[in-house]
Design an enzyme around this catalytic site. Structure first.
Site, PDB file in Angstrom:
ATOM      1  N   ASP A 103      71.757  52.632  86.523  1.00 42.76           N
ATOM      2  CA  ASP A 103      71.906  51.825  85.306  1.00 42.76           C
ATOM      3  C   ASP A 103      71.708  50.354  85.691  1.00 42.76           C
ATOM      4  OD1 ASP A 103      72.845  50.228  83.238  1.00 42.76           O
ATOM      5  OD2 ASP A 103      74.563  51.510  82.771  1.00 42.76           O
TER       6      ASP A 103
ATOM      7  N   HIS B 247      73.797  47.489  82.516  1.00 38.41           N
ATOM      8  CA  HIS B 247      75.202  47.070  82.458  1.00 38.41           C
ATOM      9  C   HIS B 247      75.664  46.456  83.783  1.00 38.41           C
ATOM     10  CE1 HIS B 247      74.676  50.130  79.255  1.00 38.41           C
ATOM     11  NE2 HIS B 247      75.349  49.216  78.572  1.00 38.41           N
TER      12      HIS B 247
ATOM     13  N   SER C  57      76.898  47.387  73.789  1.00 37.22           N
ATOM     14  CA  SER C  57      77.735  47.699  74.951  1.00 37.22           C
ATOM     15  C   SER C  57      77.830  46.530  75.935  1.00 37.22           C
ATOM     16  CB  SER C  57      77.193  48.930  75.672  1.00 37.22           C
ATOM     17  OG  SER C  57      75.833  48.727  75.996  1.00 37.22           O
TER      18      SER C  57
END
Ligand SMILES: *[C@@H]1O[C@H](CO)[C@@H](O)[C@H](O)[C@H]1NC(C)=O
Ligand SMILES: *[C@@H]1O[C@H](CO)[C@@H](O)[C@H](O)[C@H]1NC(C)=O
Ligand SMILES: *[C@@H]1O[C@H](CO)[C@@H](O)[C@H](O)[C@H]1NC(C)=O
Ligand SMILES: *[C@@H]1O[C@H](CO)[C@@H](O)[C@H](O)[C@H]1NC(C)=O
Length: 430
Positions: free
Chosen positions: A406, A409, A161
């Site tokens: 998070d 990311h 990702s």
């Protein structure tokens, strides 16, 4: 000028040399000649190891750039050279009011996990930074040049990702110069394709978090804690990368399971009795690197194509790493780390060493994007809590936002645009 005085060891060898008779010398020469004539493989070996060891693994090292010049070789897409002896990946972040290069709202392709402003991030400071290498500058990202160079070509990002984020950043950097009806983005299984129709060009992303086949390959449902990677399985995914002109690999976070080993499957996932061995993470990672290079050797023509590899993307889950007393993470962080030597505890130096070691033996030229250090400073640039949540938050989480932040990311626009500026720079000015 006086010639440098001979060192003791070299003068000691002189008498021995002069003792070789002319007869012996010509015999030796003859043996060498015959060996070369007969050993075609030997010749190829000398040639390839000499040639390739210079071409491979383009780090910004004095030695590699000077050998590059001596050989007068040119990588595909190169239109110039970067400033001599400058390591683009060493430098500092400087404030730049002309950033970001695009606005979040101008790029419809950013997935909702990365649109921080849309999800309520109150500050924008993280967008206004530019990476400034010590001793040189990064050329300005030129979308026209990039798209023109991709005419009739395919560029593909392969990995996890984080690489998807870099892919989307690249699309955002390019899409503005393409008219509305001249572009599209489609996802089918593991493959997402952005097409620029007039250019007959595609920029693609292929989900393969370990590069090798694994039990986490399902494009949407892949949150598996007991991860298993199949040895020697690069072609399982690799067959979908064939014919690509520029390929950008990454793989890291999925290898870091919290344990010091990785489960490696010897046979196939269909076998009833699975033969699984546990290898130290570094060793398993090294196997994947070797497989990737093997695939490149077979499928990437060094004269026409380019291979990039993006290093580990650092996360900021442990506030104690940057001196927080209580626990805490990237949540509510709006400034960067200013210790130039900072290196987070979940960023394994041992993995960097594996990359370094495997690439130094590479037969294909690989352009290494060493973004780890420059990204390590940016605890302010993660998506944190400002992203789409897949499951509703419970009251405990709401009361303690750090618990669901998070810190892996990155918001877009943001730091991954810089990774692509570096890619742009290495593509055209290696
Ligand atoms: C960008 O690249 C195009 C195509 O090579 C070139 O014509 C143009 O001058 C470049 N723009 C800038 C600002 O350098
Ligand atoms: C379009 O690009 C593909 C490669 O991605 C190439 O095979 C094909 O020939 C190109 N078509 C035209 C019309 O240029
Ligand atoms: C966020 O950080 C600011 C200082 O930068 C601090 O005043 C505030 O209390 C913090 N908020 C939370 C919820 O931790
Ligand atoms: C990448 O950069 C870091 C820090 O600048 C350095 O320690 C590391 O050796 C580099 N990795 C490689 C493979 O060159």
């Amino acid at each position: 000028m006086k010639p440098p005085s001979a060192s003791p060891s070299s003068s000691a060898t002189l008498p021995r040399k002069s003792r070789l008779s002319p007869y012996l010398l010509s015999l030796l020469a003859f043996i060498l000649f015959v060996t070369i004539l007969r050993g075609e493989g030997f010749l190829r070996y000398i040639f390839s190891s000499k040639f390739n060891s210079h071409r491979s693994f383009h780090r910004d090292q004095n030695t590699s750039s000077s050998t590059k010049k001596k050989l007068g070789e040119r990588l595909a897409y190169a239109i110039g050279e970067s400033e001599k002896d400058c390591d683009m990946f060493q430098g500092r972040w400087v404030q730049d009011a002309s950033r970001p290069i695009y606005e979040e709202s101008e790029c419809p392709y950013i997935q909702p996990q990365l649109t921080c402003q849309e999800h309520g991030r109150p500050d924008k400071g993280y967008q206004h930074w530019r990476w400034q290498p010590h001793g040189c500058s990064i050329p300005r990202f030129n979308a026209t040049l990039m798209l023109e160079s991709l005419r009739g070509k395919r560029m593909m990002f392969v990995g996890d990702s984080l690489n998807r984020g870099q892919f989307v950043s690249m699309v955002c950097l390019l899409h503005r110069i393409i008219p509305e009806n001249g572009k599209s983005m489609d996802t089918l299984g593991s493959l997402t394709v952005f097409s620029a129709k007039e250019y007959n060009a595609t920029i693609e992303f292929y989900w393969a978090p370990f590069l090798l086949e694994s039990n986490s390959d399902e494009a949407t449902i892949h949150r598996i804690s007991d991860r298993i990677v199949r040895k020697g399985s690069i072609n399982k995914h690799g067959k979908h990368w064939e014919g690509v002109d520029i390929i950008v690999f990454n793989t890291y976070v999925w290898w870091i399971t919290g344990l010091e080993y990785i489960k490696i499957l010897q046979g196939s996932f269909e076998d009833e009795e699975k033969e699984i061995v546990e290898l130290p993470t570094e060793e398993a990672y090294g196997l994947a690197m070797e497989s990737m290079l093997g695939w490149c050797t077979e499928h990437m023509d060094a004269k026409k194509t380019r291979v990039f590899f993006t290093s580990m993307s650092p996360s900021h889950d442990k506030g104690i790493d940057w001196g927080r007393i209580s626990d805490g993470n990237c949540y509510n962080e709006t400034s960067m780390i200013d210790d130039p030597t900072y290196w987070g505890s979940d960023c394994k130096k041992s993995i960097m060493d594996v990359i370094s070691e495997v690439f130094s033996r590479s037969k294909v030229p690989i352009t290494f994007l060493n973004i780890t250090q420059l990204s390590s400073y940016r605890k302010d640039a993660h998506t944190s809590i400002y992203k789409k949540q897949w499951t509703p938050l419970n009251p405990e989480q709401v009361a303690n936002p750090a618990s669901y932040a998070d810190c892996v990311h990155w918001c877009l626009p943001g730091i991954q645009d810089t990774w692509n500026e570096l890619l742009f720079s290495k593509l055209f000015y290696p």
